[in-house]
Design an enzyme around this catalytic site. Structure first.
Site, mmCIF file in Angstrom:
data_model
loop_
_atom_site.group_PDB
_atom_site.id
_atom_site.type_symbol
_atom_site.label_atom_id
_atom_site.label_comp_id
_atom_site.label_asym_id
_atom_site.label_seq_id
_atom_site.Cartn_x
_atom_site.Cartn_y
_atom_site.Cartn_z
ATOM 1 N N TYR A 213 8.196 3.161 -6.284
ATOM 2 C CA TYR A 213 9.166 3.710 -5.329
ATOM 3 C C TYR A 213 9.575 4.994 -5.793
ATOM 4 C CZ TYR A 213 9.425 0.003 -1.870
ATOM 5 O OH TYR A 213 9.272 -0.981 -0.749
ATOM 6 N N LYS B 126 0.812 -7.336 -12.862
ATOM 7 C CA LYS B 126 -0.632 -7.259 -12.668
ATOM 8 C C LYS B 126 -1.177 -6.828 -14.182
ATOM 9 C CE LYS B 126 -4.537 -7.236 -10.421
ATOM 10 N NZ LYS B 126 -5.318 -8.562 -9.773
ATOM 11 N N ASP C 236 -1.586 -11.204 -7.116
ATOM 12 C CA ASP C 236 -2.437 -11.422 -6.168
ATOM 13 C C ASP C 236 -2.362 -13.332 -6.218
ATOM 14 O OD1 ASP C 236 -3.648 -11.468 -8.742
ATOM 15 O OD2 ASP C 236 -5.926 -11.210 -8.137
ATOM 16 N N ASP D 1 8.734 -6.312 -2.962
ATOM 17 C CA ASP D 1 8.943 -5.847 -1.499
ATOM 18 C C ASP D 1 7.910 -6.865 -0.704
ATOM 19 O OD1 ASP D 1 9.461 -4.362 0.764
ATOM 20 O OD2 ASP D 1 7.695 -3.384 0.493
ATOM 21 N N ASP E 16 8.618 -10.682 1.702
ATOM 22 C CA ASP E 16 8.466 -10.761 3.218
ATOM 23 C C ASP E 16 7.511 -11.959 3.265
ATOM 24 O OD1 ASP E 16 9.451 -8.376 3.858
ATOM 25 O OD2 ASP E 16 7.827 -7.919 5.175
#
Ligand code: IPM
Ligand code: MG
Length: 351
Positions: free
Chosen positions: A135, A186, A218, A242, A246
């Site tokens: 970001y 990751k 994942d 983020d 959601d």
């Protein structure tokens, strides 16, 4: 208590009005001052984070935010877009720790798209790092290569100290819960998150009672849908957090139920629903104000150390749901469908 109230865009003003109503009903000694941010900030001062708004936010003990963004600003230069105001205020106030609790209210078990037995009893705290990662990493931008083709660049980077401070927040929270931290990375592909994993392991040595596990992002995305109740605290970087927050919100029936707190090192905080500004339903009095009302409860808990009143708000939300009040996003057959303001009234009445 000084609170800067930043309604923002889209449904922001209507949902924030409900949270303000609930805070006022508690009869605390609160001083609330409103200021524009996002598209509203751009309209006001040509800047998604006007100087006066930032000043107010810096002087306040806490910030209550609605949401920012509207399609009509998508064509503006990037630094003028509403989202930039949100990212800048997070950075300016050093709000590195974003807490997003995904909690299923029993009454909403049938509103989730997942089977009730998969989600009932769900109580996850997602701890998202909020001021670093891809970001904010440099270099970034869109440039033209020698061969004339364009290239877009963003940089994922995390320093050890950034990882350490968010890790500590997650472990401290786990100590007050079920003492389990799942760190999401990751590390099999990205060095930035390989370091993330190493630092998490180092921190865990100071928390012998907390069980630390690691999961690739994942797999975490899959496990959240497959067996979400395995999680207690999840800690992860900005971009993964983020996305996963959601995803987790849908376990609870609606993203309209998910509050958030963004804290600095001294528990000064900005409180906002995890959802966006939903311009398509703005001004229609159909938005769900509960995520914002629950964010106000988090404000009392984390910044003002007022657990009793935080609990009162949360109980009032439960009570309003138990009485059958539902906004459209969480409505199921047999319930009482109400608008945004009426949902706020139902919570105040329950208080
Ligand atoms: C969120 C939002 C923001 C983010 C956007 C609006 C910049 O999606 O708070 O999750 O990506 O952090
Ligand atoms: Mg998001």
């Amino acid at each position: 208590m000084k609170i800067a109230v930043l309604p923002g865009d889209g449904i922001g003003p209507e949902i924030v009005a409900q949270a303000v109503k609930v805070l006022k009903a508690l009869d605390l000694n609160i001083e609330m001052t409103e200021a524009p941010i996002g598209g509203a900030g751009y309209e006001f001062a040509g800047d998604p984070l006007p100087e006066s708004t930032l000043k107010l936010a810096k002087e306040a003990d806490a910030v209550l935010l609605g949401a920012v963004g509207d399609w009509k600003y998508d064509k503006l230069e990037r630094h003028l877009r509403p989202e930039r105001g949100l990212l800048r205020i997070r950075k300016e106030l050093n709000l590195f720790a974003n807490l997003r609790p995904a909690l299923l209210y029993p009454e909403l078990a049938s509103a989730s798209t997942l089977k009730p037995e998969v989600v009932s009893g769900l109580d996850i705290m997602i701890v998202r790092e909020l001021t670093g990662d891809i970001y904010f990493g440099q270099p970034r931008g869109i440039s033209t290569l020698e061969n004339g083709e364009r290239e877009g660049v963003n940089t994922m980077r995390y320093s050890e100290s950034e990882i350490r401070r968010i890790g500590k927040v997650a472990f401290d929270i786990a100590m007050k819960r079920n003492k389990k931290v799942c760190s999401v990375d990751k590390a099999n592909v990205l060095e930035a998150t390989e370091l993330w994993r190493q630092v998490m392991i180092e921190i865990s040595k100071d928390y012998p009672e907390v069980e630390l596990s690691h999961m690739y992002v994942d797999n975490a995305a899959m496990q959240l849908i497959r067996a979400p109740k395995q999680f207690d605290v999840m800690v992860t970087g900005n971009i993964f957090g983020d996305i996963l927050s959601d995803e987790a919100s849908m376990l609870t029936g609606s993203i309209g139920m998910l509050p958030s707190a963004s804290l600095d090192a001294n528990n000064k905080g900005m409180y906002e629903p995890s959802h966006g500004s939903a311009p398509d339903i703005a001004g229609k009095d159909v938005a769900n104000p509960l995520a914002t009302i629950l964010s106000a409860a988090m404000m009392l808990r984390y910044t003002f150390n007022d657990e009793a009143n935080a609990q009162r708000i949360e109980d009032a939300v439960k009570e309003a749901l138990a009485q059958g009040f539902r906004t459209a996003d969480i409505w199921t057959e047999g319930c009482n469908k109400v608008g945004c303001a009426a949902m706020g009234d139902a919570v105040v009445a329950a208080l």
